[in-house]
Design a protein around this motif. Structure first.
Motif, short mmCIF file in Angstrom:
data_model
loop_
_atom_site.label_atom_id
_atom_site.label_comp_id
_atom_site.label_asym_id
_atom_site.label_seq_id
_atom_site.Cartn_x
_atom_site.Cartn_y
_atom_site.Cartn_z
N HIS A 1 39.16 77.06 28.49
CA HIS A 1 38.00 76.74 27.64
C HIS A 1 37.29 77.94 27.00
CE1 HIS A 1 38.90 72.91 29.22
NE2 HIS A 1 38.07 72.88 30.23
N ALA A 2 37.66 79.14 27.40
CA ALA A 2 37.11 80.34 26.75
C ALA A 2 38.07 81.49 27.00
CB ALA A 2 35.73 80.68 27.31
N PRO A 3 38.21 82.42 26.01
CA PRO A 3 39.18 83.50 26.17
C PRO A 3 38.60 84.78 26.75
CG PRO A 3 38.47 83.39 23.90
CD PRO A 3 37.64 82.38 24.66
N ASN A 4 37.29 84.77 27.07
CA ASN A 4 36.69 85.98 27.68
C ASN A 4 35.66 85.57 28.71
OD1 ASN A 4 33.93 85.83 26.43
ND2 ASN A 4 35.15 85.94 24.56
N ALA B 1 32.55 86.52 29.26
CA ALA B 1 31.16 86.29 28.86
C ALA B 1 30.95 84.84 28.41
CB ALA B 1 30.78 87.26 27.73
N LEU B 2 31.82 84.39 27.54
CA LEU B 2 31.69 83.02 27.03
C LEU B 2 32.03 82.00 28.13
CD1 LEU B 2 31.18 81.14 24.67
CD2 LEU B 2 33.55 81.47 23.93
N ARG B 3 33.02 82.33 28.92
CA ARG B 3 33.43 81.39 29.97
C ARG B 3 32.29 81.20 30.98
NH1 ARG B 3 37.48 80.88 34.33
NH2 ARG B 3 38.54 78.90 33.97
N LYS B 4 31.61 82.30 31.30
CA LYS B 4 30.49 82.20 32.24
C LYS B 4 29.38 81.31 31.69
CE LYS B 4 30.94 86.68 34.47
NZ LYS B 4 30.47 88.05 34.44
N GLU B 5 29.23 81.30 30.37
CA GLU B 5 28.18 80.46 29.78
C GLU B 5 28.45 78.98 29.99
OE1 GLU B 5 27.29 81.05 25.61
OE2 GLU B 5 27.16 83.22 25.98
N ILE B 6 29.73 78.60 29.92
CA ILE B 6 30.02 77.16 29.99
C ILE B 6 30.64 76.71 31.32
CG2 ILE B 6 30.13 76.77 27.48
CD1 ILE B 6 33.13 77.08 27.58
N ASP C 1 31.29 75.24 17.28
CA ASP C 1 30.53 76.49 17.14
C ASP C 1 30.25 77.19 18.49
OD1 ASP C 1 29.51 78.39 15.44
OD2 ASP C 1 27.46 77.60 15.51
N VAL C 2 31.01 76.86 19.51
CA VAL C 2 30.85 77.54 20.80
C VAL C 2 32.08 78.41 21.08
CG1 VAL C 2 30.61 77.21 23.30
CG2 VAL C 2 29.38 75.69 21.72
N ASN C 3 33.26 77.77 21.06
CA ASN C 3 34.48 78.51 21.43
C ASN C 3 35.61 78.25 20.45
OD1 ASN C 3 35.14 75.88 21.91
ND2 ASN C 3 35.83 76.19 24.01
N ASP C 4 35.24 77.83 19.22
CA ASP C 4 36.29 77.36 18.30
C ASP C 4 36.47 78.23 17.06
OD1 ASP C 4 33.89 76.74 17.08
OD2 ASP C 4 34.43 74.68 16.55
N ALA D 1 40.31 82.29 18.94
CA ALA D 1 41.75 81.97 18.87
C ALA D 1 42.56 83.26 19.03
CB ALA D 1 42.07 81.29 17.54
N LEU D 2 42.13 84.32 18.35
CA LEU D 2 42.85 85.60 18.43
C LEU D 2 42.74 86.21 19.83
CD1 LEU D 2 41.91 86.95 14.89
CD2 LEU D 2 44.22 86.40 15.71
N GLU D 3 41.57 86.08 20.43
CA GLU D 3 41.40 86.58 21.80
C GLU D 3 42.31 85.83 22.77
OE1 GLU D 3 37.26 87.91 23.47
OE2 GLU D 3 36.92 86.37 21.93
N LEU D 4 42.44 84.54 22.52
CA LEU D 4 43.29 83.71 23.38
C LEU D 4 44.75 84.16 23.26
CD1 LEU D 4 43.00 81.30 25.25
CD2 LEU D 4 43.36 79.77 23.32
#
Ligand code: SAH
Length: 340
Positions: free
Chosen positions: A213-216, A218-223, A259-262, A267-270
């Motif tokens: 659900h998130a490639p890093n 910081a973002l993964r911790k948020e959700i 607008d959260v992880n899309d 995509a490039l980080e993934l």
């Protein structure tokens, strides 16, 4: 008293031996319970009266109750009531390759993913193996067709209930029972690292799906609060070892939240994260629910995200949608029922 639907053939054989009955009745019992699907052990006509009596003394045969069933075109959603009056759900999906059942593994869930309806209610308890087995059995009985695939993707975190989940797999896999091939069973986890290592030694060729659900971080911790416990780098290291050791199939699930992880950035980080992993990514259009603020990504954004992965050599599919019209997102039916 232990429930008979929570026992493996091997455990029944041990029990029979200890009680001076022939061991081979273990497989017979399985056949009666899961293939003939008898509703009373008294119908098991080739077991002696003495054995039937003893089984009734020593085991509970209690079932779980289908409280409600919502039927859509190629998806049906079941609400169950357990013996302590808790509710869980399971979703049956019709694919061209057969019937696939998504089962719950816990009452509630402690993982607290921000976008997930199930996590709005904290874990009440783990499901026992028999309560997972009975989700499959009751629905197979109700729909009258064989269930060929099982995904442990309903309410709960299966790796937070590891012992019962693996017991469940041993039971439904047995060829004298429900006979669901290990390759047709998928465990979905939010990424509890020690259990990924444990699963490497579980001698069944099950599939593992990881909710990324998130490639890093910081973002993964948020959700996903679990990301505060296990960093992505540790999850990925464990998974690389898992694949190396077991050669089993690995899927990453990625919900697209508007607008959260899309964005193309994610995509490039993934791509970077999964490079060289022979990974398979399942993009999931988010199922909006009334209680949570997240929105589904726009179709064009989903298509672009998918394209970036594809162009960079990642195997990717967009999940076919089931149950949009029948509140089939994880935990929705139960939460409507209980008005949470
Ligand atoms: N705890 C496990 C299994 C249960 S959730 C796990 O995290 O994998 C099963 C999948 O459904 C997970 O990928 C989860 O993130 C996803 N999910 C939860 N709510 C959803 C929603 N509203 N729409 C789409 N997918 C959802």
């Amino acid at each position: 008293m232990e429930n008979i639907y929570g026992k493996t053939v091997e455990e029944l054989e041990e029990y029979l031996k200890a009680n001076h009955f022939p061991k081979f009745y273990g497989k017979e019992i399985f056949m009666w319970l899961y293939q003939k699907q008898i509703s009373s052990i008294d119908d098991a006509s080739n077991l002696s009266l003495e054995l039937r009596k003893k089984l009734k003394e020593d085991f509970s045969f209690e079932r779980i109750q289908i409280l409600e069933c919502q039927k859509g075109e190629d998806v049906s959603k079941y609400l169950f009531r357990l013996s302590d009056k808790e509710h869980i759900e399971a979703v049956l999906m019709k694919h061209d390759y057969g019937l696939s059942l998504c089962i719950s593994s816990q009452v509630g869930c402690n993982m607290g993913c921000k976008f997930c309806e199930s996590g709005r209610r904290k874990k009440v308890r783990n499901l026992e193996a028999y309560e997972m087995v009975l989700q499959v059995l009751e629905i197979e009985k109700e729909c009258g067709s064989r269930i060929s695939h099982v995904v442990i993707m309903g309410i709960g975190e299966p790796f937070d209930n590891y012992e019962n989940v693996t017991q469940f797999i041993r039971i439904i896999n047995h060829d004298k029972g429900l006979c669901i091939g290990a390759r047709h069973i998928t465990i979905s986890t939010c990424g509890i690292v020690p259990k990924i290592y444990e699963l490497m030694n579980f001698p069944y060729q099950v599939n593992l799906a990881v909710s990324l659900h998130a490639p890093n971080d910081a973002l993964r911790k948020e959700i996903m609060p679990i990301a505060k416990v296990y960093a992505l780098s540790n999850v990925i290291t464990a998974l690389k070892e898992y694949v190396k050791k077991t050669n089993r199939r690995l899927t990453f699930e990625y919900i697209l939240l508007d607008d959260v992880n899309d964005h193309p950035k994610e995509a490039l980080e993934l791509v970077e994260l999964l490079k060289g992993m022979n990974a398979y990514v399942n993009l999931i259009p988010y199922n909006e629910t009334t209680h949570l603020q997240y929105k589904r990504s726009k179709p064009l954004t989903i298509a672009k995200f998918c394209d970036i992965l594809k162009k960079n050599g990642i195997c990717v599919t967009i999940r076919r949608e089931f149950g949009k019209t029948i509140s089939a997102a994880c935990g929705q039916l139960r939460s409507e029922k209980e008005e949470l």
